[in-house]
Design an enzyme around this catalytic site. Structure first.
Site, mmCIF file in Angstrom:
data_model
loop_
_atom_site.group_PDB
_atom_site.id
_atom_site.type_symbol
_atom_site.label_atom_id
_atom_site.label_comp_id
_atom_site.label_asym_id
_atom_site.label_seq_id
_atom_site.Cartn_x
_atom_site.Cartn_y
_atom_site.Cartn_z
ATOM 1 C CG ASP A 181 35.985 -26.761 -28.996
ATOM 2 O OD1 ASP A 181 35.898 -25.574 -29.354
ATOM 3 O OD2 ASP A 181 35.186 -27.278 -28.208
ATOM 4 C CD GLU A 411 28.615 -29.858 -34.034
ATOM 5 O OE1 GLU A 411 28.267 -31.057 -34.148
ATOM 6 O OE2 GLU A 411 29.298 -29.432 -33.087
HETATM 7 C C1 2M8 Z 1 31.812 -27.462 -29.628
HETATM 8 O O1 2M8 Z 1 32.458 -27.487 -28.365
HETATM 9 C C2 2M8 Z 1 31.953 -28.232 -27.247
HETATM 10 C C3 2M8 Z 1 32.773 -27.812 -26.048
HETATM 11 O O2 2M8 Z 1 32.602 -26.414 -25.862
HETATM 12 C C4 2M8 Z 1 32.023 -29.729 -27.442
HETATM 13 O O3 2M8 Z 1 32.551 -30.199 -28.449
HETATM 14 O O4 2M8 Z 1 31.514 -30.456 -26.568
HETATM 15 C C5 2M8 Z 1 32.500 -26.353 -30.427
HETATM 16 O O5 2M8 Z 1 32.134 -26.409 -31.776
HETATM 17 C C6 2M8 Z 1 32.168 -24.989 -29.827
HETATM 18 O O6 2M8 Z 1 32.659 -23.948 -30.637
HETATM 19 C C7 2M8 Z 1 30.656 -24.818 -29.657
HETATM 20 O O7 2M8 Z 1 30.410 -23.627 -28.975
HETATM 21 C C8 2M8 Z 1 30.033 -26.001 -28.897
HETATM 22 C C9 2M8 Z 1 28.510 -25.944 -28.882
HETATM 23 O O8 2M8 Z 1 28.009 -25.778 -30.181
HETATM 24 O O9 2M8 Z 1 30.412 -27.239 -29.499
#
Ligand code: 2M8
Length: 475
Positions: A181, A411
């Site tokens: 992102d 993460e």
């Molecule tokens: C992160 O993205 C979300 C939005 O989709 C966020 O930051 O709120 C990213 O690392 C994405 O790749 C991942 O799927 C998600 C959930 O782990 O977190």
């Protein structure tokens, strides 16, 4: 394992890692799906579920099948598989944007359960194929029969609704669709899409993780404004109408791999459709090489669909096209050299950093702008094995196991020190640890038939921690 790799082997034993990874997945299980992390991400995410299903296939294949089945409950009539399927049990205001922001059920082709309107990289056929490999038998046969048409609809949606005129590649219309992102690869396209009218919202993402490890407020405002524009367009499939439209090497390489996996699945359930998916994979190959290989910088780069300009930046996403089995040998050699260079593995203790270490946009602790992630290591590991590059593959596997061993299932991680960052108890880090541990190092992975029979013939003989966990999980 080489002597050098053995000397750097994880402090925790494989059995301990196996048990702790399975425990994380158990804690994050809702009864039908696995949350990426209970506090930070309290819903079901699309590509997270695919990574999680890959890991679950090693310990609880029933649960792996359910993970994907429950994700596809959120599929739209158009075939779109959304970025998030909202969890009705999540506390109110625990995540933003929430289901009310999207109100997706009100759209004509919307889903029957609350979902987001965006998408994520299509890893799902790869995950389904992992289940087929890890757990052959009648339950998987029935699962593949049911899932196959849904995967076909998802891929058809991408091919028809998400390609810019004259291109075979999928365009992402929001940085969140990339999965990476906050990557610096989107900075210029975001700037070109501005200015953004202010939206009223409260960030929830820095409630549990240090703000210095999350996107800046300015970036977050742009994300929310772009999402609001997309929602206001009725989640339009017209790529040309979207102010942010980018062709991304990672997304399209994952899609190519998914088409190859779908061809393998078709071989089991719809042999008449094998050729369709092999042809689709070939089209993506041509698109990747013709449109995203920057012949000046000798690197795969994202391209802004509106301006035609390359991002000019190497990120970990530049390495994922190694999944393409038809790349010319000189391109393979160059991508492997790039992965091993001081830009990436050669410049840090714990590869692969998410952005080139040599870039002035590299940020050591900010999410997707520098830290190492287990999921991108896993994708490049898979690709390097397929490409016959055991050195790079082994390095990524060892480094990933060291990271989770010392830092827990975080993460992301500081590529220099290995320090854990972002959310704790993170599902895909745990799930892919299981896959790294269970993988038969050195086995050929490319040919579907030989792949499958090789695994069947070695599985009984190999000592795998999987058996203990399977027994403990009551399998
Ligand atoms: C992160 O993205 C979300 C939005 O989709 C966020 O930051 O709120 C990213 O690392 C994405 O790749 C991942 O799927 C998600 C959930 O782990 O977190």
């Amino acid at each position: 394992m080489s002597p050098a790799a053995a000397a750097r082997s994880p402090a925790r034993s494989p059995d301990e890692l196996w048990a702790s990874a399975a425990t994380v997945l158990e804690r994050n299980w809702t009864g039908t799906a696995t949350l990426p992390s209970t506090a930070q991400y309290p819903h079901q995410w699309s590509w997270d579920s695919a990574f999680i299903a890959v890991g679950l296939s090693r310990v609880q294949p029933d649960r792996a099948r359910l993970e994907l089945t429950s994700l596809f409950r959120g599929q739209w009539a158009s075939g779109r598989l959304p970025q998030i399927v909202y969890n009705p049990a999540a506390p109110r205001r625990s995540y933003f944007p929430d289901a009310d922001f999207w109100a997706a059920e009100q759209l004509p082709d919307g889903p029957s359960v609350p979902t987001a309107g965006l998408i994520q990289p299509p890893l799902h056929a790869r995950a389904a194929w992992s289940i087929a490999e890890a757990d052959p038998g009648p339950a998987t046969d029935a699962f593949l029969q049911t899932l196959f048409p849904k995967l076909v609809a998802w891929h058809d949606y991408l091919h028809t609704a998400r390609t810019a005129s004259g291109s075979s590649l999928v365009s992402i219309v929001h940085p969140w669709e990339s999965g990476l992102d906050n990557s610096p690869a989107w900075d210029d396209a975001i700037a070109a899409a501005g200015p953004f009218s202010p939206e009223r919202f409260v960030r929830r993402d820095a409630d549990h993780v240090a703000a210095s490890q999350r996107p800046t407020d300015a970036d977050y405002r742009a994300y929310v404004a772009l999402a609001a524009r997309y929602r206001a367009s009725g989640c339009s499939d017209d790529v040309a109408r979207q102010s942010f439209a980018v062709e991304d090497p990672l997304f399209n390489a994952v899609f190519l791999d998914a088409e190859r996996c779908l061809a393998r699945i078709a071989g089991r359930v719809r042999p008449d459709q094998v050729a369709t998916h092999e042809t689709a994979a070939r089209r993506l190959h041509h698109g990747l090489v013709d449109r995203l290989w920057n012949t000046e910088r000798l690197s795969f780069e994202a391209r802004d669909v509106h301006t035609g300009r390359f991002s000019g930046l190497a990120t970990v996403g530049s390495l994922v096209p190694l999944l393409d089995p038809w790349l010319p040998p000189d391109v393979v050699a160059r991508v492997v050299a790039q992965a091993e260079s001081p830009q990436f593995a050669g410049g840090c203790r714990y590869p692969l950093p998410s952005a080139a270490l040599t870039s002035d946009r590299f940020e050591r602790r900010r999410y997707w702008r520098g830290p190492t992630w287990i999921n991108t290591n896993w994708m490049v590991w898979l690709a390097a094995r397929q490409a016959g590059r055991p050195g790079l593959a082994g390095q990524l596997r060892t480094s990933s196991l060291e990271l989770v061993s010392a830092g827990g299932y975080r993460e992301y991680y500081d590529a220099m020190t290995g320090r854990g960052l972002g959310a704790t108890g993170f599902s895909w880090s745990a799930a892919l640890t299981l896959d790294f541990l269970a993988a038969d190092e050195g086995a050929a992975v490319d040919s579907p038939a030989s792949d499958f029979s090789a695994r069947q013939s070695t599985e009984g003989a190999a000592r795998s921690p999987r058996d203990d966990i399977g027994a403990r999980a009551g399998r």
